[in-house]
Scaffold this active site. Structure first.
Site, short mmCIF file in Angstrom:
data_model
loop_
_atom_site.label_atom_id
_atom_site.label_comp_id
_atom_site.label_asym_id
_atom_site.label_seq_id
_atom_site.Cartn_x
_atom_site.Cartn_y
_atom_site.Cartn_z
N HIS A 153 9.95 5.08 5.07
CA HIS A 153 9.87 3.69 5.27
C HIS A 153 11.44 3.57 5.43
O HIS A 153 12.12 3.43 4.64
CB HIS A 153 9.43 3.02 4.21
N GLN B 190 1.89 5.59 4.35
CA GLN B 190 0.91 6.02 5.36
C GLN B 190 0.25 4.81 5.85
O GLN B 190 0.75 3.62 5.85
CB GLN B 190 -0.11 7.20 4.85
N THR C 249 -4.21 12.51 5.39
CA THR C 249 -3.61 12.58 4.18
C THR C 249 -4.20 12.59 2.83
O THR C 249 -5.44 12.30 2.76
CB THR C 249 -2.64 11.51 4.10
N GLY D 165 5.95 -0.49 10.01
CA GLY D 165 7.07 -1.27 9.61
C GLY D 165 6.84 -1.69 8.05
O GLY D 165 7.57 -2.74 7.89
N LYS D 166 6.07 -1.09 7.21
CA LYS D 166 6.08 -1.43 5.82
C LYS D 166 7.28 -1.68 5.22
O LYS D 166 7.34 -2.66 4.37
CB LYS D 166 5.13 -0.54 5.22
N ASP E 135 3.79 4.10 10.10
CA ASP E 135 4.84 3.64 10.89
C ASP E 135 4.92 2.01 11.55
O ASP E 135 5.68 2.23 12.45
CB ASP E 135 5.25 5.06 11.88
#
Length: 411
Positions: free
Chosen positions: A45, A225, A240, A15-16, A13
Site C-alpha cells: 500500500h 489485496q 490469494t 489506492g487503499k 492496487d
C-alpha cells in the site's frame, strides 16, 4: 465518521493505502488506530506525503505517518517478523522512529517464516508457464500449512522460546521434505532467535484488545489485496489465500461490540498485477499508464492496465453485500485522457453477459476459464457514479492526502 472498513473492489492496487492515509491525516474526525484484517507481508500500500516521502506499507497500517495512530495486526493477518523489522527500519529512515512502539499483534496471528517463503517460491517455480502470480512472500504457504498442522507457529509462540523452536523446526522439516531441491533456508536456532526478539520488542495481545481500541477512538480497518482476488470469490486459481471482502473486519467488529461504515475503493480504470483473467486489459493503456510503484516482479509478473469493468465491479459489490460509500482514485488520469472507456457487458462465445454468478471453487475455476475468453463490450466512460449505485465519499486526484477531496462525510 465513526469506524470505517476500507476494501478494494478490484484486483488490488486501487489506492487503499492513500485512502487510509487521508482518513488518518485529513479525515473529518481523528483516527486512533488502523487494524489490518487480512493478508500479510505481500501487501503493498503505497503512501506518498506532500513533502515527497514515500513508503510501501505491508504490515504497518497506512496511517502510520500520522503521529499517534496505532497499528493492530489482528488474528487474520499472517505476520512476517523479519519483513516487519525491515519495514520498521525504512519508516525510521523517513522520520517515523516509533512505529514498533505503536504496534500490537494478536497472539493467534499465524507467523510467516523463511521456510514458508522458500516453499512458496519452489511451488510457484514448479508451475512453470502455469504460474498463479504469487508474490513469493510465503503467505499462501503459511495459510495452507496451518490448515493441516495444528502446531503452526503463531505470534504468541514468540513469547515461549522452547515451543517456538519446536514449531519452527517442524516447519523447516516439512519444507525440506516437500522441496528437497529448494533454496537454502536459515537454521532453526537463528530463526528462533530473531522471532524471539520480535516477541520482546512488540506488544503481543489477546483478542480482547480490539474492544479497548474501539473504546479509545475511531478505528480504520484496512484491507489488503482486492475482492476479485478473494480466496472464495476470486477467479480460481488466480487468487490469494486470504479473505479480501469485509467479512473478517465484520467478524472482529461483532466480537468487540462495534460497527463501521463500508468504504469501497475503485480506480477510474482497471489494473491487475500478475496473471489471470482481465477482460478489459488494453496493451496501449499498459504502455501509457505505468505505475511508479508497481513494476514487473519476478514472482507476480507484469503490471497490467485496462478499462473500468462494470461487470466485475458489480460482481464485487454483490459478493461483499455492497458498500456504504466509495472512494474513487486516479481521477487525475481520467481528466487527462479521453480514451478511457467502461465495459458494460462481456461477449462470451457470442453470448452477452452482464452478471457474473458466484459459486463454489469448482464454479469459480470454470468462471475463470470463461473470463479468459471473454471480450469486453465498451461504452464511453463518464464517471464511476454511472456504474455503481453508491455515493462517493472521497475523490482522489493524486497520490498524497493533499490531493483528496471529500465529497460526502461517512455517517
Amino acid at each position: 465518521m465513526g469506524n470505517v472498513v476500507v476494501v478494494d473492489l478490484g484486483f488490488g492496487d486501487a489506492g487503499k493505502g492513500t485512502v487510509v492515509d487521508w482518513l488518518c491525516a485529513r479525515g473529518p474526525e481523528p483516527v486512533h488506530a488502523v487494524v489490518r484484517f487480512n493478508g500479510g507481508a505481500q501487501a503493498a500500500h503505497n503512501v506518498v506525503l506532500p513533502d515527497g516521502r514515500h513508503h510501501t506499507f505491508a504490515q504497518f497500517g497506512s496511517g502510520t505517518f500520522t503521529p499517534g495512530v496505532r497499528t493492530h495486526l489482528s488474528r487474520f493477518v499472517l505476520v512476517d517478523p523479519l519483513a516487519l523489522a525491515a519495514e520498521a527500519d525504512h519508516l525510521r529512515s523517513l522520520g517515523v522512529a516509533d512505529a514498533l512502539d505503536r504496534l500490537t499483534v494478536d497472539r493467534d496471528a499465524l507467523l510467516t517464516t523463511p521456510y514458508h517463503r522458500a516453499a512458496n517460491r519452489a511451488r510457484e517455480t514448479a508451475r512453470g508457464a502455469a504460474r498463479h502470480g504469487s508474490c513469493g512472500m510465503g503467505v499462501g504457504e503459511t495459510a495452507s500449512y496451518a490448515l493441516s498442522h495444528a502446531d503452526a507457529p503463531r505470534a504468541g509462540d514468540c513469547l515461549s522460546p522452547a515451543r517456538l523452536r519446536g514449531r519452527l523446526a517442524a516447519v523447516r522439516d516439512w519444507y525440506l521434505s516437500e522441496f528437497p531441491g529448494g533454496e537454502p533456508v536459515p537454521d532453526v536456532a537463528d530463526c528462533a532467535e530473531a522471532f524471539a526478539a520480535f516477541g520482546e520488542r512488540v506488544r503481543v495481545v489477546g483478542g480482547e484488545h480490539l474492544r479497548t481500541l474501539l473504546r479509545s477512538g475511531n478505528v480504520v480497518f484496512e484491507g489488503a489485496q482486492g475482492v476479485l482476488l478473494d480466496e472464495w470469490h476470486g477467479f480460481h486459481p488466480y487468487t490469494t489465500w486470504s479473505t479480501t471482502t469485509f467479512a473478517n473486519a465484520e467478524t472482529l467488529l461483532s466480537e468487540a461490540g462495534g460497527e463501521a461504515a463500508r468504504l469501497g475503493v475503485v480506480r477510474t480504470y482497471a489494473t491487475r498485477h500478475g496473471p489471470g483473467p482481465f477482460v478489459t486489459e488494453d496493451p496501449a493503456l499498459t504502455a501509457d499508464l505505468p505505475d511508479p510503484h508497481n513494476g514487473t516482479g519476478p514472482w507476480q509478473g507484469v503490471f497490467r492496465v485496462g478499462h473500468l469493468d462494470a461487470v466485475a465491479l458489480r460482481y464485487a459489490l454483490e459478493v461483499t453485500g455492497g458498500v456504504d460509500a466509495l472512494a474513487v482514485t486516479h481521477l487525475d488520469v481520467a481528466e487527462a485522457r479521453d480514451d478511457l472507456r467502461v465495459c458494460r457487458a462481456y461477449d462470451v462465445g457470442g453470448e452477452r453477459v452482464t452478471r457474473l454468478a458466484p459459486g463454489d471453487l469448482d464454479h469459480q475455476a470454470a468462471l475463470a476459464g470463461r473470463l479468459l475468453t471473454a471480450r469486453p463490450v465498451y461504452e464511453p466512460f463518464t464517471c464511476v457514479e454511472d456504474v455503481v449505485d453508491a455515493p462517493v465519499a472521497l475523490r482522489s486526484f493524486g497520490p498524497t492526502h493533499a490531493d483528496k477531496r471529500p465529497a460526502r462525510l461517512l455517517a
